[in-house]
Design a protein around this motif. Structure first.
Motif, PDB file in Angstrom:
ATOM      1  N   ALA A 120      90.386  85.336  -2.110  1.00  0.00           N
ATOM      2  CA  ALA A 120      89.730  85.729  -0.866  1.00  0.00           C
ATOM      3  C   ALA A 120      90.752  86.219   0.153  1.00  0.00           C
ATOM      4  O   ALA A 120      91.848  85.668   0.271  1.00  0.00           O
ATOM      5  N   VAL A 121      90.399  87.279   0.850  1.00  0.00           N
ATOM      6  CA  VAL A 121      91.236  87.813   1.919  1.00  0.00           C
ATOM      7  C   VAL A 121      90.810  87.149   3.226  1.00  0.00           C
ATOM      8  O   VAL A 121      89.665  87.283   3.656  1.00  0.00           O
ATOM      9  N   ILE A 122      91.725  86.413   3.835  1.00  0.00           N
ATOM     10  CA  ILE A 122      91.397  85.651   5.037  1.00  0.00           C
ATOM     11  C   ILE A 122      91.654  86.507   6.262  1.00  0.00           C
ATOM     12  O   ILE A 122      92.783  86.944   6.515  1.00  0.00           O
ATOM     13  N   ASP A 123      90.590  86.776   7.002  1.00  0.00           N
ATOM     14  CA  ASP A 123      90.660  87.561   8.221  1.00  0.00           C
ATOM     15  C   ASP A 123      90.685  86.600   9.413  1.00  0.00           C
ATOM     16  O   ASP A 123      89.711  85.895   9.675  1.00  0.00           O
ATOM     17  N   GLN A 124      91.803  86.552  10.120  1.00  0.00           N
ATOM     18  CA  GLN A 124      91.944  85.619  11.228  1.00  0.00           C
ATOM     19  C   GLN A 124      90.914  85.872  12.336  1.00  0.00           C
ATOM     20  O   GLN A 124      90.369  84.938  12.928  1.00  0.00           O
ATOM     21  N   THR A 125      90.633  87.145  12.596  1.00  0.00           N
ATOM     22  CA  THR A 125      89.632  87.468  13.622  1.00  0.00           C
ATOM     23  C   THR A 125      88.259  86.949  13.232  1.00  0.00           C
ATOM     24  O   THR A 125      87.529  86.386  14.053  1.00  0.00           O
ATOM     25  N   LEU A 126      87.907  87.127  11.950  1.00  0.00           N
ATOM     26  CA  LEU A 126      86.616  86.649  11.455  1.00  0.00           C
ATOM     27  C   LEU A 126      86.544  85.118  11.512  1.00  0.00           C
ATOM     28  O   LEU A 126      85.498  84.547  11.851  1.00  0.00           O
ATOM     29  N   LEU A 127      87.648  84.472  11.185  1.00  0.00           N
ATOM     30  CA  LEU A 127      87.669  83.010  11.240  1.00  0.00           C
ATOM     31  C   LEU A 127      87.397  82.510  12.655  1.00  0.00           C
ATOM     32  O   LEU A 127      86.662  81.541  12.853  1.00  0.00           O
ATOM     33  N   LYS A 128      87.988  83.155  13.648  1.00  0.00           N
ATOM     34  CA  LYS A 128      87.769  82.752  15.038  1.00  0.00           C
ATOM     35  C   LYS A 128      86.322  82.968  15.457  1.00  0.00           C
ATOM     36  O   LYS A 128      85.737  82.159  16.188  1.00  0.00           O
ATOM     37  N   GLN A 129      85.719  84.062  14.980  1.00  0.00           N
ATOM     38  CA  GLN A 129      84.331  84.349  15.338  1.00  0.00           C
ATOM     39  C   GLN A 129      83.362  83.346  14.708  1.00  0.00           C
ATOM     40  O   GLN A 129      82.335  83.002  15.293  1.00  0.00           O
ATOM     41  N   LEU A 130      83.711  82.869  13.512  1.00  0.00           N
ATOM     42  CA  LEU A 130      82.825  81.951  12.794  1.00  0.00           C
ATOM     43  C   LEU A 130      83.100  80.485  13.102  1.00  0.00           C
ATOM     44  O   LEU A 130      82.326  79.614  12.696  1.00  0.00           O
ATOM     45  N   SER A 131      84.193  80.202  13.795  1.00  0.00           N
ATOM     46  CA  SER A 131      84.597  78.808  14.020  1.00  0.00           C
ATOM     47  C   SER A 131      83.512  77.948  14.676  1.00  0.00           C
ATOM     48  O   SER A 131      83.384  76.763  14.329  1.00  0.00           O
ATOM     49  N   PRO A 132      82.694  78.467  15.617  1.00  0.00           N
ATOM     50  CA  PRO A 132      81.652  77.592  16.193  1.00  0.00           C
ATOM     51  C   PRO A 132      80.602  77.159  15.189  1.00  0.00           C
ATOM     52  O   PRO A 132      79.888  76.176  15.426  1.00  0.00           O
ATOM     53  N   TYR A 133      80.495  77.872  14.061  1.00  0.00           N
ATOM     54  CA  TYR A 133      79.437  77.574  13.103  1.00  0.00           C
ATOM     55  C   TYR A 133      79.905  76.673  11.963  1.00  0.00           C
ATOM     56  O   TYR A 133      79.082  76.218  11.159  1.00  0.00           O
ATOM     57  N   TYR A 134      81.213  76.420  11.856  1.00  0.00           N
ATOM     58  CA  TYR A 134      81.720  75.611  10.746  1.00  0.00           C
ATOM     59  C   TYR A 134      81.071  74.232  10.677  1.00  0.00           C
ATOM     60  O   TYR A 134      80.600  73.824   9.604  1.00  0.00           O
ATOM     61  N   PRO A 135      81.041  73.462  11.775  1.00  0.00           N
ATOM     62  CA  PRO A 135      80.457  72.110  11.674  1.00  0.00           C
ATOM     63  C   PRO A 135      79.006  72.120  11.209  1.00  0.00           C
ATOM     64  O   PRO A 135      78.611  71.280  10.391  1.00  0.00           O
ATOM     65  N   VAL A 136      78.224  73.075  11.714  1.00  0.00           N
ATOM     66  CA  VAL A 136      76.807  73.121  11.339  1.00  0.00           C
ATOM     67  C   VAL A 136      76.654  73.454   9.862  1.00  0.00           C
ATOM     68  O   VAL A 136      75.876  72.817   9.131  1.00  0.00           O
ATOM     69  N   VAL A 137      77.401  74.451   9.389  1.00  0.00           N
ATOM     70  CA  VAL A 137      77.292  74.869   7.994  1.00  0.00           C
ATOM     71  C   VAL A 137      77.675  73.724   7.058  1.00  0.00           C
ATOM     72  O   VAL A 137      76.955  73.411   6.098  1.00  0.00           O
ATOM     73  N   VAL A 138      78.782  73.078   7.356  1.00  0.00           N
ATOM     74  CA  VAL A 138      79.235  71.974   6.506  1.00  0.00           C
ATOM     75  C   VAL A 138      78.245  70.817   6.558  1.00  0.00           C
ATOM     76  O   VAL A 138      77.914  70.211   5.522  1.00  0.00           O
ATOM     77  N   LEU A 139      77.751  70.504   7.746  1.00  0.00           N
ATOM     78  CA  LEU A 139      76.805  69.393   7.892  1.00  0.00           C
ATOM     79  C   LEU A 139      75.531  69.645   7.099  1.00  0.00           C
ATOM     80  O   LEU A 139      75.069  68.768   6.344  1.00  0.00           O
ATOM     81  N   VAL A 140      74.950  70.837   7.238  1.00  0.00           N
ATOM     82  CA  VAL A 140      73.719  71.158   6.514  1.00  0.00           C
ATOM     83  C   VAL A 140      73.972  71.184   5.017  1.00  0.00           C
ATOM     84  O   VAL A 140      73.176  70.653   4.211  1.00  0.00           O
ATOM     85  N   LEU A 141      75.078  71.764   4.603  1.00  0.00           N
ATOM     86  CA  LEU A 141      75.411  71.858   3.183  1.00  0.00           C
ATOM     87  C   LEU A 141      75.518  70.472   2.561  1.00  0.00           C
ATOM     88  O   LEU A 141      74.929  70.193   1.511  1.00  0.00           O
ATOM     89  N   VAL A 142      76.254  69.593   3.210  1.00  0.00           N
ATOM     90  CA  VAL A 142      76.480  68.254   2.661  1.00  0.00           C
ATOM     91  C   VAL A 142      75.195  67.434   2.680  1.00  0.00           C
ATOM     92  O   VAL A 142      74.842  66.780   1.679  1.00  0.00           O
ATOM     93  N   LEU A 143      74.474  67.445   3.816  1.00  0.00           N
ATOM     94  CA  LEU A 143      73.259  66.645   3.920  1.00  0.00           C
ATOM     95  C   LEU A 143      72.223  67.068   2.881  1.00  0.00           C
ATOM     96  O   LEU A 143      71.575  66.219   2.260  1.00  0.00           O
TER      97      LEU A 143
END
Length: 425
Positions: A120-143
């Motif tokens: 995977a090619v890691i885009d730092q700009t994309l990571l910053k844009q998606l950072s607010p959604y990480y906790p929700v995505v991980v929480l929903v995925l795990v639950l």
């Protein structure tokens, strides 16, 4: 609800609706633009009606002919495939002569095979844009994954190790990143279908994967003619079963009104903002309620009732003993007499761990209960120069009929643990 509202524009073929806005805006704009509906609405609405008709008919048939229950289950499960095949065939018939300008909105070209293979090619700009959604995505995925695993574990009499499931999800998604795969988690629908089909081992996942790969290489030309309205109808039909009706609300209210409050807050904030804010608000409110319960737990003053026991070997001999129960017990205080403990003795019970957050609360409640039912053993000085500024003066005179406090008994039966702060308090 949010997913269903976001699909309404596609169901009616209404263009230029930003479905990523707040749900109330999407719903309002969709209803306002209903006059712009196209022929897509015929595919969407008729497809949705057929989906519910198949579900209703197969459900009634399964109840009427129990020996056909399994057959009806698979027919009901295949209703989405039937709508896809039927709508795709009709869309092909009206669009294949001029696919560049079809009369309805189609799914469009789907590249055949696997693409984007490699690290995977890691885009730092994309990571910053998606950072607010990480906790929700991980929480929903795990639950979702853990909930599915535990649910079918109870049905099939096996237990799961949540840590092992998390490791499996992590390895799966790490490997999937080399194939540009969508983040993977469990699926209620696929798991239910496999369970009904008699699947017993994980090898079924390999078979499903092989079929998906074959479809990617052989069936992608047919994907071009799938109507978007039909896909919207299938999505709306799928999420409609997830709606919580009045029965669920009543159950929340009976079990705990605070749970209903959390549910309502989550729904309203999600509806007027977005899913992320709704999840954060519900988790935050739940955490606040939990901390409040820990900081202000239930505290009860105990009284006693006399019980007569007769030994089995000597029924004529009665043994009297006392059972301590809350003085303000809801059900028993109106039916039996609850006597106070011996004079000067205060018996209290804590129904939570005695720790730093609630140490001061428990101490205050004990002092309050002691002042209410007993008086001090050493009277305060009556000399003006020795009286404290907060001395009420006549308190001892008013309480002289109360017994002198001799002992405080704390029932620790419900206290799981305590810390040094509680002891110091």
């Amino acid at each position: 609800l949010t997913i269903a509202i976001s699909q309404l524009a596609g169901l009616f073929g209404i263009p230029n609706i930003n479905t990523r806005e707040a749900s109330y805006l999407v719903l309002g704009k969709t209803l306002k633009a209903l006059g712009q509906s196209h022929a897509d609405a015929a595919f969407g609405l008729i497809g949705l009606a057929i989906l519910y008709a198949i579900k209703y008919v197969t459900g009634r048939a399964a109840k009427k002919w129990p020996h056909l229950e399994r057959t009806m289950f698979f027919l009901s499960t295949a209703r989405s495939i039937f709508i896809i095949l039927l709508s795709t065939a009709i869309a092909y018939g009206i669009s294949h002569h001029n696919p560049s300008k079809p009369p309805i909105k189609l799914n469009g070209k789907v590249p055949a095979g696997l693409h984007g293979l490699g690290p995977a090619v890691i885009d730092q700009t994309l990571l910053k844009q998606l950072s607010p959604y990480y906790p929700v995505v991980v929480l929903v995925l795990v639950l979702e994954h853990i909930a599915i695993a535990k649910s079918f574990g109870r049905i099939n009499d096996y237990s799961i190790n949540p840590n092992q499931e998390l490791v499996a999800i992590g390895i799966t998604n790490i490997i999937g990143s080399f194939f540009s795969a969508y983040p993977a988690t469990g699926s209620f629908s696929r798991t239910a279908i496999k369970a009904k089909a008699g699947v017993r081992t994980p090898i079924a996942g390999c078979i499903s994967g092989a079929i998906v790969i074959l479809a990617l290489y052989l069936l992608t030309p047919a994907f071009f003619y799938i109507p978007s309205a039909a896909l919207s109808a299938i999505i709306i039909h799928a999420v409609a079963d997830l709606f919580s009706g009045p029965e669920t609300w009543k159950r929340y209210w009976k079990v705990s009104p605070l749970e209903l409050l959390v549910f309502v807050v989550a729904v309203l904030i999600t509806f007027f903002t977005n899913v992320e804010q709704g999840i954060y608000a519900s988790v935050g409110l739940s955490l606040f309620i939990l901390l409040t319960r820990i900081a202000h737990p239930r505290f009860t003053v105990l009284g006693r009732i006399t019980v007569r026991d007769a030994p089995s070997d000597s029924p004529e001999k009665e043994i009297l003993r006392h059972i301590y129960i809350p003085v303000e017990h809801k059900n028993l205080r109106s039916k039996i007499e609850i006597s106070p403990p011996p004079p000067g003795v205060l018996v209290v019970r804590f129904e939570e761990a005695w720790t730093y957050p609630n140490a001061a609360y428990f101490t205050d409640k004990i002092i309050e209960a002691a002042k209410k039912s007993t008086r001090r053993g050493v009277p305060l000085s009556t000399r003006k120069g020795e009286r404290a500024w907060n001395d009420p003066g006549d308190e001892d005179f008013e309480k002289k009929e109360l017994p002198v406090l001799k002992a405080i008994v704390i029932d620790f039966i419900a206290v799981a643990h305590f810390d040094s702060t509680a002891l110091q308090g």
